[in-house]
Design a protein around this motif. Sequence first.
Motif, PDB file in Angstrom:
ATOM      1  N   HIS A   1     -93.888 -14.911 101.704  1.00 43.18           N
ATOM      2  CA  HIS A   1     -93.967 -16.121 102.513  1.00 43.18           C
ATOM      3  C   HIS A   1     -93.945 -17.390 101.672  1.00 43.18           C
ATOM      4  N   HIS A   2     -94.064 -17.250 100.355  1.00 39.60           N
ATOM      5  CA  HIS A   2     -94.102 -18.421  99.485  1.00 39.60           C
ATOM      6  C   HIS A   2     -92.854 -18.553  98.607  1.00 39.60           C
ATOM      7  N   ASN A   3     -91.913 -17.600  98.714  1.00 38.80           N
ATOM      8  CA  ASN A   3     -90.732 -17.695  97.846  1.00 38.80           C
ATOM      9  C   ASN A   3     -89.636 -18.531  98.498  1.00 38.80           C
ATOM     10  N   LEU A   4     -88.701 -18.952  97.678  1.00 38.95           N
ATOM     11  CA  LEU A   4     -87.656 -19.874  98.107  1.00 38.95           C
ATOM     12  C   LEU A   4     -86.795 -19.288  99.221  1.00 38.95           C
ATOM     13  N   SER A   5     -86.431 -18.022  99.096  1.00 38.29           N
ATOM     14  CA  SER A   5     -85.554 -17.400 100.097  1.00 38.29           C
ATOM     15  C   SER A   5     -86.203 -17.382 101.470  1.00 38.29           C
ATOM     16  N   HIS A   6     -87.488 -17.045 101.518  1.00 38.01           N
ATOM     17  CA  HIS A   6     -88.187 -16.992 102.800  1.00 38.01           C
ATOM     18  C   HIS A   6     -88.377 -18.391 103.385  1.00 38.01           C
TER      19      HIS A   6
END
Length: 232
Positions: free
Chosen positions: A33-38
Motif C-alpha cells: 500500500h506504500h509502494n509507487l505502483s500501488h
Amino acid sequence: MIPFSLLDYVALFWYITFWLCFSWVVDHSRLKHHNLSHLMNGHRLRWMRNMSTRDLRMVDTAIISGLQNGTAFFASTSLLAIGGGFAMLNSTERAIQLFSDLSIPVETTRALWEVKVLFLILIYVYAFFKFGWAYRLFNYSSILIGALPYAKTADEQELEIAIRQAAEFNSLAGKHFNLGLRSFFFSLALFGWFVHPGLLIVTTTFVGLVLIRRQYFSRSQTLSMHLLPEKE
C-alpha cells in the motif's frame, strides 16, 4: 550432469529467492500500500472519475494509446532478446574462447554456458507473455473508457461501477506491465552469473536495492503519496 559448483547453487538460490521475496513484498504484503505502483492505482481511479465529467475524451484515448505503444515496444524488445539468446546458444564455442582470452579468470564449460543462456531466454519469454497480456488489457481498458457514461446524465450507481471497472482494468494492465519490466531488470542481474556466481549475488542485490528504492524511497513515490486523493 550440469557441472554446477556449490557457489553456483547458492548464487542461483539467492537470485530466485530475492526476486520472489521482492515480488511478494511489492505485490502481496501489507507494504504494497506504500509502494509507487500501488499508489498510482489511486491516481488511475481519480483519472477515471475526472474522465467521466468530460464529454470529449480525446486526451484520455491519447493516454491509453501511449500506454499501449510503450507496452508494444517492450513486447517487441522481448522477442528481440529471445532471438539474441538463441544467437548466444549458436555461438557457444566462440563465447567460451572469448572468455578464455580475457585477462580476468572466467571458468565456464559448454554445458554451463548453455544452461545460463536457456535460463536467460526463459526470463525473456516470461516477460513477453506479461507485456503481451498487458497490451491486451490496455486494449480492454480503452473499450471500457469508450463505454464510460457521462457523469451529468448517468445513473449514479451505474457510473460508479463503470468508473471502478475501468480503473481496475487499467490497474491490472499496469501490474502485468510492471511484472514484465521487473523481469527485464532482473535479467540484467543474471549477466553477472556469466562471469562468476559470486558476481550474480552482487548484481542481484544491487538490482533489488535499486528497485526497492524506486518503489518505496524515491522522489516519485513521495510525490505520488502526497498528491493522492483521500480515500472515501
